[in-house]
Design a protein around this motif. Sequence first.
Motif, PDB file in Angstrom:
ATOM      1  N   GLU A 179       0.835  -1.201   0.000  1.00 59.91           N
ATOM      2  CA  GLU A 179       0.000   0.000   0.000  1.00 59.91           C
ATOM      3  C   GLU A 179       0.870   1.251   0.000  1.00 59.91           C
ATOM      4  OE1 GLU A 179      -2.797   0.032   3.153  1.00 59.91           O
ATOM      5  OE2 GLU A 179      -3.779  -1.839   2.549  1.00 59.91           O
ATOM      6  N   GLU A 230       0.002   7.103   2.877  1.00 58.84           N
ATOM      7  CA  GLU A 230      -1.055   8.109   2.801  1.00 58.84           C
ATOM      8  C   GLU A 230      -0.454   9.500   2.622  1.00 58.84           C
ATOM      9  OE1 GLU A 230      -3.778   7.949   6.022  1.00 58.84           O
ATOM     10  OE2 GLU A 230      -4.321   5.842   5.698  1.00 58.84           O
ATOM     11  N   THR A 231       0.640   9.735   3.361  1.00 57.87           N
ATOM     12  CA  THR A 231       1.335  11.023   3.275  1.00 57.87           C
ATOM     13  C   THR A 231       2.817  10.771   3.095  1.00 57.87           C
ATOM     14  OG1 THR A 231      -0.277  12.016   4.797  1.00 57.87           O
ATOM     15  CG2 THR A 231       1.803  13.209   4.437  1.00 57.87           C
TER      16      THR A 231
END
Length: 660
Positions: free
Chosen positions: A379, A382-383
């Motif tokens: 994955e 996110e940031t």
Amino acid sequence: MTAYPLLGSPLQLGPKTARNRIWMTAHATLLVKDHLFTEAHIAYYVARAKGGAAVITMEAMASHPTTQPYKGKAFAFDPRMVPEYAKLAEAVHEHGTLLLSQPWHRGRQTNSVTNGLPVWAPSAIPCGVYREMPHVMTGKDIAEIIEGYRLSARYSREGGLDGVEVHGMSHGYLLNQFLSPATNLRNDAYGGSLEDRMRIVMEILQACREELGPDMIMGMRLNSDDGHEGGLRPNDWADLAAEFEATGLIDYISLSHGTYINRMLIYPTAPEKHGFQLDATATVKARLKIPVVGVGRIVDPGEAEAYLTEGKLDFVGMARALVSDARWGAKALSGEGDKIRPCVGANWCMSTIFAQAPIGCIHNPSAGRELELDEDTLEPAETPRKVVVVGGGPGGMRAAWTLARRGHAVTLYEARQRLGGQVRWWAKADSRTELVGIVDWLEARLGDEDIDIRLNTRATEADLAGFDAVVIATGSTGLRHGWTMLRPEKWGGDPLPGADLPHVMAYSELLETDPVVGKRVVVFDTMGGRQGAVTAEYLTQRGAQVFFVTQLGQPSPDLAASRDWGKVHGMLRRAGVTFYVDRELTEITPNSVTMRDLYTGETETLGKIESVVMVQGGSANDALFHALGDSVETHLIGDAMSARRVNDAIKEGELAARKI
């Protein structure tokens, strides 16, 4: 088009067609729960099917309750397997892969500890590994075994599998014990002449084919060489294979080597020659018309293509190579063979099973953990953040690679001029040269990403200012104080008398700096792992006469887990190493060492000693971690946490990179 046209070509396999010549052979996983397969099994096999294997033979499954070496064994004779097979088959078939079961019985090569049942064998000859006297099988017992194989075939059909590989004729297991005159001393219908020794196998094949019918694959796993005096050799196995083919019951034969008399013929560690079994395989194959699966440290697609071209086999059988890289086939056939994570012959996969842990790989942390650590489903962060990794050993390299793949901006500091850490040192020993594949592969993967790599730079607190997160992978430094674990009260005080002399060094100093050591060297190993054996081997390569001293009852006992302790001991003895067991050092002088027998208290002095090398584990290089404190998000991994193993560093690097 592919660089490996034969490897990528389809081949008829009985009533079905295999899409290429890549065959994942059976191997234990210990992912079994309650004698059934699990979701982890599905993920494990699916990863290899998706990764290009045309045929998967699942791990050996018990055909009868008397073959249960440990609790993590699936029961092929249990009707509960039917829905398990169905789930597996559906998942694997999605990728065009054929799926086979492998019922088997270990015979004398097991124990009665796990199940409380006596060991069964054709004759009362104990196994050299387990050393338990077997029960001589009666006619009724033989009928039970045949019925167990029959049920195994029936449930395989009902579960939607593509076929069954009848096992037990190779590796010294039960049916091998019946076939070999070395282990079959019977004088009834199942012993004596070759025809009678074959009888149980013939009856099992007939029973299984009756259950499978003509629309399913049925094969056999045979040896091509037992590899011991009195056992069956290549020409013997060629005769047997021809007899089995002549029945018309089987669609292929899978060949291997060895028994538990010499397990290094079954799953040898490096530096065994790649393809070492294939000359014997070719001898058997020359007598057959049906396809032959060959094995024997086949790890490179170029080698595999050459073996196919030479006609030594029809299918390339691999286990450990596909543990190391589930996408071996897809990479090879898509022109990315150079990206295959190499099997380095470390046998960490065997060591995990020995420890009753699920299968693992020394440098593939996702092996057996595909549900949580699948490399192909990583994955993105996110940031994205600025992350620094301090230390370019295998753990730091793995962390940097995964961080970059997740989208972070990564800087990697390495104090030395080359990435790779201690792995490059250990690879200096002739038997361990393939280990360099671990860090060469990681170095190549770092080159695929946009990572700022700073070599010859020892990072300080000031260098780390401005980063959002820090991974500390600074490794460890070998200890040299000279005390064993039997003297814990001494570890925090003065070293053993003489351990601070200039000719005394830790193994890490020896392997990194190659100091002058002289002709007579003592290796004092308190750990019992591979470190002491590699240190001794490396010293003999440099021309030293080595005296190996350990407080343990035998040198390097931990190598029993990787199954190569006998191989390593033999190598060291041939190199002239002298072993002293049950000893601790009591004093070191400029030219001698004195050692004490732990159990008698007697002392002995070795003279004219020019160097002493301590193998006592390592001290974590964690000063930078503690200096940073809570000033920044920090992750401590590998030997910087505590000196352990390569696989621990790589796994922890992966886990840390997924957390950030």
